[in-house]
Design a protein around this motif. Sequence first.
Motif, PDB file in Angstrom:
ATOM      1  N   ARG A   1       0.825  -1.202   0.193  1.00 31.26           N
ATOM      2  CA  ARG A   1       0.149   0.061  -0.147  1.00 31.26           C
ATOM      3  C   ARG A   1       0.739   1.244  -0.008  1.00 31.26           C
ATOM      4  O   ARG A   1       2.187   1.417   0.346  1.00 31.26           O
ATOM      5  N   VAL A   2       0.308   2.566  -0.520  1.00 34.76           N
ATOM      6  CA  VAL A   2       1.132   3.661  -0.171  1.00 34.76           C
ATOM      7  C   VAL A   2       0.156   4.690  -0.137  1.00 34.76           C
ATOM      8  O   VAL A   2      -1.159   4.512  -0.544  1.00 34.76           O
ATOM      9  N   THR A   3       0.332   5.620   0.633  1.00 35.38           N
ATOM     10  CA  THR A   3      -0.212   6.837   1.174  1.00 35.38           C
ATOM     11  C   THR A   3       0.027   8.139   0.636  1.00 35.38           C
ATOM     12  O   THR A   3       1.246   8.519   0.622  1.00 35.38           O
ATOM     13  N   VAL A   4      -0.619   8.719  -0.183  1.00 38.77           N
ATOM     14  CA  VAL A   4      -0.240   9.839  -1.179  1.00 38.77           C
ATOM     15  C   VAL A   4      -1.234  11.108  -0.767  1.00 38.77           C
ATOM     16  O   VAL A   4      -2.396  10.821  -0.369  1.00 38.77           O
ATOM     17  N   PRO A   5      -0.514  12.086  -1.277  1.00 33.55           N
ATOM     18  CA  PRO A   5      -1.539  13.411  -1.025  1.00 33.55           C
ATOM     19  C   PRO A   5      -2.799  13.406  -2.149  1.00 33.55           C
ATOM     20  O   PRO A   5      -2.486  12.604  -3.312  1.00 33.55           O
ATOM     21  N   THR A   6      -3.781  13.824  -1.683  1.00 36.56           N
ATOM     22  CA  THR A   6      -4.970  13.877  -2.598  1.00 36.56           C
ATOM     23  C   THR A   6      -5.638  15.213  -2.468  1.00 36.56           C
ATOM     24  O   THR A   6      -6.675  15.489  -2.090  1.00 36.56           O
ATOM     25  N   PRO A   7      -4.808  16.418  -2.887  1.00 31.90           N
ATOM     26  CA  PRO A   7      -5.351  17.682  -2.874  1.00 31.90           C
ATOM     27  C   PRO A   7      -6.724  17.659  -3.616  1.00 31.90           C
ATOM     28  O   PRO A   7      -6.837  17.245  -4.937  1.00 31.90           O
ATOM     29  N   GLY A   8      -7.588  18.362  -2.972  1.00 32.08           N
ATOM     30  CA  GLY A   8      -9.042  18.660  -3.706  1.00 32.08           C
ATOM     31  C   GLY A   8      -9.940  17.623  -3.879  1.00 32.08           C
ATOM     32  O   GLY A   8     -10.727  17.515  -4.408  1.00 32.08           O
ATOM     33  N   SER A   9      -9.616  16.614  -3.050  1.00 31.70           N
ATOM     34  CA  SER A   9     -10.486  15.303  -2.722  1.00 31.70           C
ATOM     35  C   SER A   9     -11.865  15.803  -2.588  1.00 31.70           C
ATOM     36  O   SER A   9     -12.227  16.780  -1.520  1.00 31.70           O
ATOM     37  N   SER A  10     -12.799  15.185  -3.047  1.00 29.10           N
ATOM     38  CA  SER A  10     -14.270  15.501  -2.843  1.00 29.10           C
ATOM     39  C   SER A  10     -14.643  15.227  -1.509  1.00 29.10           C
ATOM     40  O   SER A  10     -15.863  15.678  -1.007  1.00 29.10           O
ATOM     41  N   LYS A  11     -14.007  14.398  -0.555  1.00 24.93           N
ATOM     42  CA  LYS A  11     -14.289  13.887   0.527  1.00 24.93           C
ATOM     43  C   LYS A  11     -13.522  14.685   1.552  1.00 24.93           C
ATOM     44  O   LYS A  11     -13.860  14.519   2.957  1.00 24.93           O
ATOM     45  N   GLY A  12     -12.857  15.686   1.165  1.00 21.83           N
ATOM     46  CA  GLY A  12     -12.176  16.544   2.005  1.00 21.83           C
ATOM     47  C   GLY A  12     -10.869  16.051   2.778  1.00 21.83           C
ATOM     48  O   GLY A  12     -10.346  16.316   3.862  1.00 21.83           O
ATOM     49  N   ARG A  13     -10.469  14.983   2.189  1.00 25.54           N
ATOM     50  CA  ARG A  13      -9.070  14.144   2.688  1.00 25.54           C
ATOM     51  C   ARG A  13      -7.724  14.706   2.031  1.00 25.54           C
ATOM     52  O   ARG A  13      -7.943  15.161   0.875  1.00 25.54           O
ATOM     53  N   ASP A  14      -6.904  14.920   2.877  1.00 29.75           N
ATOM     54  CA  ASP A  14      -5.502  15.432   2.341  1.00 29.75           C
ATOM     55  C   ASP A  14      -4.779  14.143   1.892  1.00 29.75           C
ATOM     56  O   ASP A  14      -4.156  14.578   1.025  1.00 29.75           O
ATOM     57  N   THR A  15      -5.060  13.013   2.219  1.00 31.29           N
ATOM     58  CA  THR A  15      -4.552  11.760   1.748  1.00 31.29           C
ATOM     59  C   THR A  15      -5.223  10.572   1.609  1.00 31.29           C
ATOM     60  O   THR A  15      -6.438  10.735   2.155  1.00 31.29           O
TER      61      THR A  15
ATOM     62  N   GLU B   1      10.493   4.316  -4.129  1.00 30.85           N
ATOM     63  CA  GLU B   1      10.734   3.038  -3.131  1.00 30.85           C
ATOM     64  C   GLU B   1      10.251   3.514  -1.587  1.00 30.85           C
ATOM     65  O   GLU B   1      10.088   2.808  -0.688  1.00 30.85           O
ATOM     66  N   ASP B   2      10.144   5.049  -1.482  1.00 35.43           N
ATOM     67  CA  ASP B   2       9.747   5.278  -0.173  1.00 35.43           C
ATOM     68  C   ASP B   2       8.399   5.802  -0.406  1.00 35.43           C
ATOM     69  O   ASP B   2       7.888   6.384   0.756  1.00 35.43           O
ATOM     70  N   GLY B   3       7.757   5.624  -1.638  1.00 32.73           N
ATOM     71  CA  GLY B   3       6.144   5.931  -1.443  1.00 32.73           C
ATOM     72  C   GLY B   3       5.736   7.324  -2.060  1.00 32.73           C
ATOM     73  O   GLY B   3       4.721   7.581  -1.850  1.00 32.73           O
ATOM     74  N   GLU B   4       6.999   7.920  -2.334  1.00 32.23           N
ATOM     75  CA  GLU B   4       6.619   9.429  -2.701  1.00 32.23           C
ATOM     76  C   GLU B   4       6.446   9.538  -4.451  1.00 32.23           C
ATOM     77  O   GLU B   4       6.943   8.811  -5.290  1.00 32.23           O
ATOM     78  N   PRO B   5       5.339  10.302  -4.590  1.00 30.78           N
ATOM     79  CA  PRO B   5       4.810  10.461  -6.115  1.00 30.78           C
ATOM     80  C   PRO B   5       6.115  11.109  -6.951  1.00 30.78           C
ATOM     81  O   PRO B   5       6.825  11.939  -6.442  1.00 30.78           O
ATOM     82  N   LEU B   6       6.130  10.488  -7.955  1.00 25.37           N
ATOM     83  CA  LEU B   6       7.301  10.923  -8.881  1.00 25.37           C
ATOM     84  C   LEU B   6       6.668  11.683 -10.097  1.00 25.37           C
ATOM     85  O   LEU B   6       5.474  11.489 -10.225  1.00 25.37           O
ATOM     86  N   PRO B   7       7.345  12.490 -10.944  1.00 19.34           N
ATOM     87  CA  PRO B   7       6.877  13.047 -11.981  1.00 19.34           C
ATOM     88  C   PRO B   7       6.287  12.015 -12.909  1.00 19.34           C
ATOM     89  O   PRO B   7       6.724  10.982 -13.006  1.00 19.34           O
ATOM     90  N   PRO B   8       5.061  12.356 -13.686  1.00 18.38           N
ATOM     91  CA  PRO B   8       4.809  11.485 -14.904  1.00 18.38           C
ATOM     92  C   PRO B   8       5.704  10.997 -15.556  1.00 18.38           C
ATOM     93  O   PRO B   8       6.734  11.578 -16.180  1.00 18.38           O
TER      94      PRO B   8
END
Length: 277
Positions: free
Chosen positions: A77-91, A123-130
């Motif tokens: 699993r991986v926890t990533v930022p989700t700015p603008g989520s419709s449910k108001g979540r940050d991740t 490998e640390d779960g950080e989003p990379l550029p596309p």
Amino acid sequence: MSVGDRTLKVSNLDKVLFPATGTTKGEVLSYYVSHADQILPELADRPVTRIRFPEGVHKPHFFEKNLPSGAPSWLPRVTVPTPGSSKGRDTLTFPLVTDLAALVYLVNLGSLELHVPQWRVDEDGEPLPPDRLVIDLDPGPGAGLAECARVALMVRERLEGVGLATRPVTSGSKGMQLYGDLEGTRSSDEVSQVARSLAEQLAATHPDLVTAKMTKALRPGKVFLDWSQNNAAKTTICPWSLRGRERPQVALPREWEDVEAAAAGDLELTQLTIDEV
């Protein structure tokens, strides 16, 4: 069911998930297992959004981004930022499909469709550029894969002109996607702007066939060249994934020679099912 070094409980293998063809859950699982070598590299290191059809394509379905309730501890699993989520979540915490066991676990939950972003995590779960650009070709009423094929050749020519090779995928729904591999040095916003510029140029030079706007009134007989799927928050269907349509159609990588033949009217390009694949 033994999958690698894990034993998974699979259920209701005789349940019909596609009534129009009688395709069962067992046959869906068999498809994913037999094509794991193709789909696992497409899913690797990408957070996976699922569309689940637990009772079949003729019954209610739902999107699922977060890790499934009761997911086993071994599921990556991986926890990533989700700015603008419709449910108001940050991740959000997404599953990662790193091996066959993870794939089988999610498909057994009725996850017929697997969607992924155009970026991966490190490998640390950080989003990379596309690491890829996508152009989504969506035919409006009166248009189909033949028109998509004609537009695909235009897109290929433009992108090859700047040194970017592309590969075509019939979406398993109505249209196609074209993917171009990137070096991962540009942001999602920058890639989106490139795709938008391409779409608007083609719409200007081929207004009878291409539109860069989603407006329904503009779409009959034309192909909507959707550049917005490059937004970091959006996903596209993973190549080799099934679709939750009437028939068990596949988002299938295709050969350019078939696209060329379809554009010339020498071949009828169709969406293929798991049996045809």
